[in-house]
Each structure stands twice: as C-alpha cells, then as structure tokens.
Design a protein around this motif. Structure first.
Motif, mmCIF file in Angstrom:
data_model
loop_
_atom_site.group_PDB
_atom_site.id
_atom_site.type_symbol
_atom_site.label_atom_id
_atom_site.label_comp_id
_atom_site.label_asym_id
_atom_site.label_seq_id
_atom_site.Cartn_x
_atom_site.Cartn_y
_atom_site.Cartn_z
ATOM 1 N N LEU A 98 19.860 20.596 -11.503
ATOM 2 C CA LEU A 98 19.552 19.530 -10.557
ATOM 3 C C LEU A 98 18.170 18.969 -10.845
ATOM 4 N N GLU A 99 18.159 17.843 -11.535
ATOM 5 C CA GLU A 99 16.917 17.202 -11.937
ATOM 6 C C GLU A 99 16.334 16.418 -10.760
ATOM 7 N N ILE A 100 14.999 16.471 -10.588
ATOM 8 C CA ILE A 100 14.388 15.705 -9.506
ATOM 9 C C ILE A 100 13.962 14.333 -10.035
ATOM 10 N N VAL A 101 14.422 13.281 -9.346
ATOM 11 C CA VAL A 101 14.158 11.920 -9.821
ATOM 12 C C VAL A 101 13.397 11.066 -8.802
ATOM 13 N N GLY A 102 13.192 11.592 -7.583
ATOM 14 C CA GLY A 102 12.482 10.785 -6.583
ATOM 15 C C GLY A 102 12.156 11.568 -5.339
ATOM 16 N N ARG A 103 11.528 10.877 -4.384
ATOM 17 C CA ARG A 103 11.285 11.486 -3.077
ATOM 18 C C ARG A 103 11.483 10.449 -1.973
ATOM 19 N N ILE A 104 11.977 10.938 -0.843
ATOM 20 C CA ILE A 104 12.128 10.119 0.370
ATOM 21 C C ILE A 104 11.357 10.849 1.464
ATOM 22 N N THR A 105 10.427 10.131 2.122
ATOM 23 C CA THR A 105 9.610 10.773 3.154
ATOM 24 C C THR A 105 9.650 9.950 4.441
ATOM 25 N N LYS A 106 9.013 10.482 5.478
ATOM 26 C CA LYS A 106 8.911 9.719 6.725
ATOM 27 C C LYS A 106 8.108 8.438 6.505
ATOM 28 N N THR A 107 7.238 8.436 5.499
ATOM 29 C CA THR A 107 6.511 7.208 5.151
ATOM 30 C C THR A 107 7.492 6.153 4.627
ATOM 31 N N THR A 108 8.430 6.580 3.752
ATOM 32 C CA THR A 108 9.456 5.660 3.245
ATOM 33 C C THR A 108 10.184 4.986 4.406
ATOM 34 N N ILE A 109 10.626 5.805 5.367
ATOM 35 C CA ILE A 109 11.441 5.287 6.471
ATOM 36 C C ILE A 109 10.609 4.362 7.369
ATOM 37 N N THR A 110 9.347 4.767 7.642
ATOM 38 C CA THR A 110 8.480 3.934 8.482
ATOM 39 C C THR A 110 8.231 2.581 7.811
ATOM 40 N N LYS A 111 8.046 2.605 6.480
ATOM 41 C CA LYS A 111 7.852 1.362 5.724
ATOM 42 C C LYS A 111 9.074 0.459 5.815
ATOM 43 N N THR B 62 -12.639 13.394 11.841
ATOM 44 C CA THR B 62 -12.926 11.967 11.757
ATOM 45 C C THR B 62 -13.300 11.535 13.160
ATOM 46 N N ARG B 63 -14.395 10.781 13.259
ATOM 47 C CA ARG B 63 -15.017 10.549 14.552
ATOM 48 C C ARG B 63 -14.808 9.103 15.014
ATOM 49 N N MET B 64 -14.712 8.883 16.309
ATOM 50 C CA MET B 64 -14.734 7.524 16.859
ATOM 51 C C MET B 64 -16.037 6.867 16.411
ATOM 52 N N PRO B 65 -16.114 5.585 16.072
ATOM 53 C CA PRO B 65 -15.017 4.596 16.132
ATOM 54 C C PRO B 65 -14.225 4.462 14.829
ATOM 55 N N ASN B 66 -14.283 5.467 13.963
ATOM 56 C CA ASN B 66 -13.553 5.367 12.688
ATOM 57 C C ASN B 66 -12.101 5.848 12.787
ATOM 58 N N ILE B 67 -11.528 5.767 13.970
ATOM 59 C CA ILE B 67 -10.167 6.239 14.187
ATOM 60 C C ILE B 67 -9.286 5.037 14.528
ATOM 61 N N THR B 68 -8.114 4.988 13.894
ATOM 62 C CA THR B 68 -7.168 3.927 14.241
ATOM 63 C C THR B 68 -6.388 4.382 15.468
ATOM 64 N N VAL B 69 -6.350 3.567 16.488
ATOM 65 C CA VAL B 69 -5.728 3.942 17.759
ATOM 66 C C VAL B 69 -4.684 2.906 18.174
ATOM 67 N N CYS B 70 -3.915 3.221 19.208
ATOM 68 C CA CYS B 70 -3.069 2.212 19.829
ATOM 69 C C CYS B 70 -3.105 2.413 21.337
ATOM 70 N N TYR B 71 -2.539 1.457 22.054
ATOM 71 C CA TYR B 71 -2.566 1.493 23.519
ATOM 72 C C TYR B 71 -1.158 1.523 24.084
ATOM 73 N N ARG B 72 -1.027 2.023 25.313
ATOM 74 C CA ARG B 72 0.273 2.233 25.960
ATOM 75 C C ARG B 72 1.178 1.006 25.919
ATOM 76 N N ASP C 260 -0.358 0.583 7.127
ATOM 77 C CA ASP C 260 -1.547 -0.109 6.597
ATOM 78 C C ASP C 260 -2.721 0.851 6.396
ATOM 79 N N LYS C 261 -2.900 1.790 7.328
ATOM 80 C CA LYS C 261 -4.041 2.700 7.260
ATOM 81 C C LYS C 261 -3.695 4.005 6.535
ATOM 82 N N GLN C 262 -2.438 4.147 6.115
ATOM 83 C CA GLN C 262 -1.981 5.366 5.422
ATOM 84 C C GLN C 262 -2.317 6.643 6.184
ATOM 85 N N ILE C 263 -1.938 6.656 7.462
ATOM 86 C CA ILE C 263 -2.143 7.856 8.282
ATOM 87 C C ILE C 263 -0.804 8.317 8.856
ATOM 88 N N ASP C 264 -0.777 9.572 9.322
ATOM 89 C CA ASP C 264 0.475 10.139 9.820
ATOM 90 C C ASP C 264 0.665 9.950 11.317
#
Lengths: 161, 161
Positions: free
Chosen positions: A135-148, B96-106, B119-123
């Motif tokens: 089973l060769e690995i050819v890619g990855r699917i992550t929660k980042t993929t889905i969010t994008k 990582t300290r405020m104000p360098n944090i990406t946030v959202c509101y209710r 855009d910010k590549q965060i989880d």
C-alpha cells in the motif's frame, strides 16, 4: 453581471443540487502531498520534520514508500515529555502501526474521508494506492483540506453565480 | 417519503440557495466549550490538560476569564524538546499573547471564522464576548467544527429531502 433569473424544473430541491455536486468530489482531486519519514528516523528528526513542513501528521514508510505507521503531534508530544534523548528513539517504537491506521484511497469520495476524520477523531488520513509492493502512500487528506473546500465552495458560489 | 418535485421560481440558481443558507450560520450556533488554563499554570500542566481534554488548542485566561494567550500543540511541543523541567515554566512565557491572536465573536458568520482558520493557518479560534471586565472567552471554533458542519450538511440533506 446580470443575475440569472428564471423558472427551472429539476425534480430536486435547490439544496439537493449542491450536496449532490459535493458528493462527486473525489479524494485525489483534493489531496495534498504526504510528508513522510522512515521507520529508522529518530523522534527528534520527526519533530524537526513536523516543524519544518508545518504539518500535524507524519506518515512512516518502508523502503518501497509503503505505509507502515502514522505519527500525530500528540504522539510526538507524549514521547518528548521527560525524555531527554529523543535522538536515540526510532519512530517505529512510538508510531501507530498498520493495520490500526484509518486510511482512504484515491478514488474514494471526499465526503467519506471527511466522515472518517470525524468518526475516528483524527486530524489526517493517508491516501493510499494499491501497488505490487504493497500500500503505497500518495497523498494526505486533513481537516485543513476539508475546511479549505468548505470555504472555497461558499466563497466561489458567491463570485461565479 | 415522496420526493418534492416541481417548478419553482426563485431568481436564484439552486446552488446559491444552499450557500446562502450556509452564510447565515453563526459562530454561537456551532462553537464548542473552550478549554482554558491560567497564566501561572506550568507547561507540564498545560500538556496534561491538552491530553486529558483531547484538544489541539488551549486558551490562557486571567482571573476574570478574559483571554490573554493561546497555546497550540506546536507551542507545547517546541517547549518540551530538550526541556526537563516543564513543571518550572509557566505558560505565559511560551504562549502567543494578545493582541497577536486571531479571534472571532459570537455573532460572526461561521464562514468568516472558517476563512480565518485557513488564512492564518491555525487550528482553532477563541470565541469572545465583550464584557465590562474585558474580552471574555465563551467558546472555540476549530477545523474539527468546520469538518463536522461539512459532513452533517451533506449527510443531513441526503436524509431529509
């Protein structure tokens, strides 16, 4: 641009149309490049690779690029607590090993891969291809993929229609 | 159930209907509970909390539950490499300290929060509420939230229509 306005007959509700479109998305259309390490690599090397490549999941391969294990940030964090000699521990000691890995295949539906991420509570899936060697690995699917995909889908519809 | 079939006049294409529906989703409808630690907590405590609660992002708060920092798995992994005395390092040193944090509101749109994650590549994002004491943390939105919404949306449409 003038909005497209009109009567149309479909036999389907509007929302069904988009969900059916999304159900056609295949894994190979959205997968990204898998970041791999060898079984003999040290935990220290794996952590360095994870930072360098900025990924949350590393895949462990044998000499034929076939998948033998998976390393999550959690696995590496667990190994690094209180361990001073990360250079001396090979990753095959701490990795999750086949067949205990949730995988997907190139021709699978993206939505099924997304469902596996949620059901198994994992961040990434290896995309596999059956070859003579295994089973060769050819890619990855992550929660980042889905969010994008989610973001592009909603933003795109807005611009194109 | 009999499928709903018919002519309908909308002024919109079918796919626009679903994307407009999704654009109405608000952050407060989908946020999960934020997992927090105090500024004086040790890196060791933070790692334990992360494993215990099984989250990828911890939020650091002051005595009024107001957000002062964020800790990712990456931050904790970086701190734990080659550090033997994780009990002696307080999290406010490495967060990582405020104000360098990406946030959202209710009341923000979920799609805008999803866009920030990409855009910010965060989880994960903290969900904030303006209070007399400052910016109180009331929730979290992560790539898991968005992946879940994506899966439920597609699976639900299939069942309900």
């Amino acid at each position: 641009a003038r909005p497209r306005v009109g009567y149309f007959y479909t036999g389907k509700t509007g929302t069904e149309l988009l969900t059916e479109k999304i159900k056609q998305f295949k894994v190979y259309e959205y997968q990204s490049v898998p970041i791999v390490v060898k079984e003999e690599a040290s935990v220290y090397d794996a952590i360095s690779t994870m930072f360098l490549e900025d990924v949350g999941t590393l895949f462990v391969v044998d000499e034929h690029s076939c998948l033998t294990g998976v390393l999550s940030r959690k696995d590496l964090l667990r190994a690094s607590i209180g361990n001073q000699d990360l250079d001396a521990i090979p990753v095959h000691i701490i990795m999750t090993r086949m067949p205990n890995i949730t995988v997907c295949y190139r021709n699978e539906m993206l939505i099924d891969a997304a469902k596996k991420l949620i059901d198994k509570q994992i961040d990434g899936l290896p995309v596999l291809k059956d070859s003579e060697k295994g089973l060769e690995i050819v890619g990855r699917i992550t929660k980042t993929t889905i969010t994008k995909v989610f973001v592009e889908l909603i933003m795109d519809e807005h611009e194109h229609l």
